[in-house]
Motif scaffolding. Structure first.
Motif, PDB file in Angstrom:
ATOM      1  N   GLU A  15      52.852  46.703  42.253  1.00  0.00           N
ATOM      2  CA  GLU A  15      52.749  48.048  41.727  1.00  0.00           C
ATOM      3  C   GLU A  15      52.293  48.954  42.864  1.00  0.00           C
ATOM      4  O   GLU A  15      52.965  49.049  43.864  1.00  0.00           O
ATOM      5  N   ALA A  16      51.167  49.608  42.772  1.00  0.00           N
ATOM      6  CA  ALA A  16      50.745  50.512  43.845  1.00  0.00           C
ATOM      7  C   ALA A  16      49.679  49.898  44.741  1.00  0.00           C
ATOM      8  O   ALA A  16      49.203  50.532  45.670  1.00  0.00           O
ATOM      9  N   GLN A  17      49.313  48.639  44.482  1.00  0.00           N
ATOM     10  CA  GLN A  17      48.227  48.022  45.238  1.00  0.00           C
ATOM     11  C   GLN A  17      48.764  47.061  46.293  1.00  0.00           C
ATOM     12  O   GLN A  17      49.513  46.136  45.974  1.00  0.00           O
ATOM     13  N   LYS A  18      48.378  47.285  47.540  1.00  0.00           N
ATOM     14  CA  LYS A  18      48.746  46.384  48.628  1.00  0.00           C
ATOM     15  C   LYS A  18      47.787  45.203  48.605  1.00  0.00           C
ATOM     16  O   LYS A  18      46.587  45.354  48.754  1.00  0.00           O
ATOM     17  N   VAL A  19      48.330  43.997  48.397  1.00  0.00           N
ATOM     18  CA  VAL A  19      47.517  42.791  48.250  1.00  0.00           C
ATOM     19  C   VAL A  19      47.362  42.070  49.588  1.00  0.00           C
ATOM     20  O   VAL A  19      46.308  41.552  49.899  1.00  0.00           O
ATOM     21  N   VAL A  20      48.424  42.030  50.361  1.00  0.00           N
ATOM     22  CA  VAL A  20      48.416  41.444  51.705  1.00  0.00           C
ATOM     23  C   VAL A  20      48.911  42.535  52.636  1.00  0.00           C
ATOM     24  O   VAL A  20      49.930  43.176  52.365  1.00  0.00           O
ATOM     25  N   HIS A  21      48.193  42.770  53.727  1.00  0.00           N
ATOM     26  CA  HIS A  21      48.551  43.876  54.610  1.00  0.00           C
ATOM     27  C   HIS A  21      48.697  43.422  56.061  1.00  0.00           C
ATOM     28  O   HIS A  21      47.743  42.940  56.662  1.00  0.00           O
ATOM     29  N   ASP A  22      49.906  43.525  56.585  1.00  0.00           N
ATOM     30  CA  ASP A  22      50.198  43.367  58.008  1.00  0.00           C
ATOM     31  C   ASP A  22      49.642  42.066  58.606  1.00  0.00           C
ATOM     32  O   ASP A  22      48.939  42.076  59.610  1.00  0.00           O
ATOM     33  N   PRO A  38      37.380  35.168  49.441  1.00  0.00           N
ATOM     34  CA  PRO A  38      36.917  35.293  48.058  1.00  0.00           C
ATOM     35  C   PRO A  38      38.084  35.401  47.079  1.00  0.00           C
ATOM     36  O   PRO A  38      39.236  35.631  47.479  1.00  0.00           O
ATOM     37  N   ASN A  39      37.775  35.228  45.800  1.00  0.00           N
ATOM     38  CA  ASN A  39      38.785  35.439  44.761  1.00  0.00           C
ATOM     39  C   ASN A  39      39.394  36.825  44.910  1.00  0.00           C
ATOM     40  O   ASN A  39      38.683  37.797  45.153  1.00  0.00           O
ATOM     41  N   GLY A  40      40.701  36.897  44.767  1.00  0.00           N
ATOM     42  CA  GLY A  40      41.377  38.186  44.835  1.00  0.00           C
ATOM     43  C   GLY A  40      41.683  38.669  46.235  1.00  0.00           C
ATOM     44  O   GLY A  40      42.180  39.777  46.419  1.00  0.00           O
ATOM     45  N   ALA A  41      41.436  37.837  47.247  1.00  0.00           N
ATOM     46  CA  ALA A  41      41.664  38.255  48.633  1.00  0.00           C
ATOM     47  C   ALA A  41      43.135  38.194  49.040  1.00  0.00           C
ATOM     48  O   ALA A  41      43.516  38.773  50.046  1.00  0.00           O
ATOM     49  N   GLY A  42      43.957  37.463  48.267  1.00  0.00           N
ATOM     50  CA  GLY A  42      45.386  37.382  48.582  1.00  0.00           C
ATOM     51  C   GLY A  42      45.830  36.030  49.116  1.00  0.00           C
ATOM     52  O   GLY A  42      46.961  35.883  49.573  1.00  0.00           O
ATOM     53  N   LYS A  56      58.561  40.350  46.802  1.00  0.00           N
ATOM     54  CA  LYS A  56      58.174  41.747  47.047  1.00  0.00           C
ATOM     55  C   LYS A  56      57.473  41.848  48.397  1.00  0.00           C
ATOM     56  O   LYS A  56      56.279  42.027  48.480  1.00  0.00           O
ATOM     57  N   VAL A  57      58.261  41.722  49.475  1.00  0.00           N
ATOM     58  CA  VAL A  57      57.692  41.516  50.799  1.00  0.00           C
ATOM     59  C   VAL A  57      58.261  42.518  51.802  1.00  0.00           C
ATOM     60  O   VAL A  57      59.429  42.852  51.769  1.00  0.00           O
ATOM     61  N   VAL A  58      57.396  42.952  52.717  1.00  0.00           N
ATOM     62  CA  VAL A  58      57.809  43.694  53.896  1.00  0.00           C
ATOM     63  C   VAL A  58      57.356  42.861  55.081  1.00  0.00           C
ATOM     64  O   VAL A  58      56.246  42.332  55.086  1.00  0.00           O
ATOM     65  N   GLY A  59      58.191  42.692  56.080  1.00  0.00           N
ATOM     66  CA  GLY A  59      57.874  41.875  57.246  1.00  0.00           C
ATOM     67  C   GLY A  59      58.864  40.745  57.349  1.00  0.00           C
ATOM     68  O   GLY A  59      59.911  40.752  56.700  1.00  0.00           O
ATOM     69  N   SER A  60      58.551  39.744  58.161  1.00  0.00           N
ATOM     70  CA  SER A  60      59.495  38.652  58.332  1.00  0.00           C
ATOM     71  C   SER A  60      58.800  37.297  58.333  1.00  0.00           C
ATOM     72  O   SER A  60      57.647  37.169  58.730  1.00  0.00           O
TER      73      SER A  60
END
Length: 90
Positions: A15-22, A38-42, A56-60
């Protein structure tokens, strides 16, 4: 050493939340990787993305041609919790 898994600039958004970033890393044959947080860290999201259970991924992501990947969840779709023997899982 041969690289068996290469992850570059991986991001996952629900949705609008980035869970894993770069996220970027490479694993070479004979190396190990541990995901800690921790829980919820991805952590699970990252693993599910690597095994292509999450699209639902950006990157390679790239893999050695003979690599086999697997993931055993803590809970299956029937809401049955582990412990389970290896034979029961297979």
């Amino acid at each position: 050493m041969n690289t068996i898994l290469n992850v570059k600039n991986l991001s996952v958004t629900f949705e609008a939340q980035k869970v894993v970033h770069d996220v970027s890393f490479a694993i070479k044959k004979g190396e190990y990787l541990a995901l800690v947080g921790p829980n919820g860290a991805g952590k699970s999201t990252l693993l599910k993305t690597i095994i292509k259970d999450n699209r639902k991924v950006v990157g390679s992501l790239s893999f050695c041609s003979d690599i086999k990947l697997g993931y055993v969840a803590q809970k299956n779709s029937d809401d049955i919790y582990f412990p389970a023997t290896v034979k029961e899982v297979i």
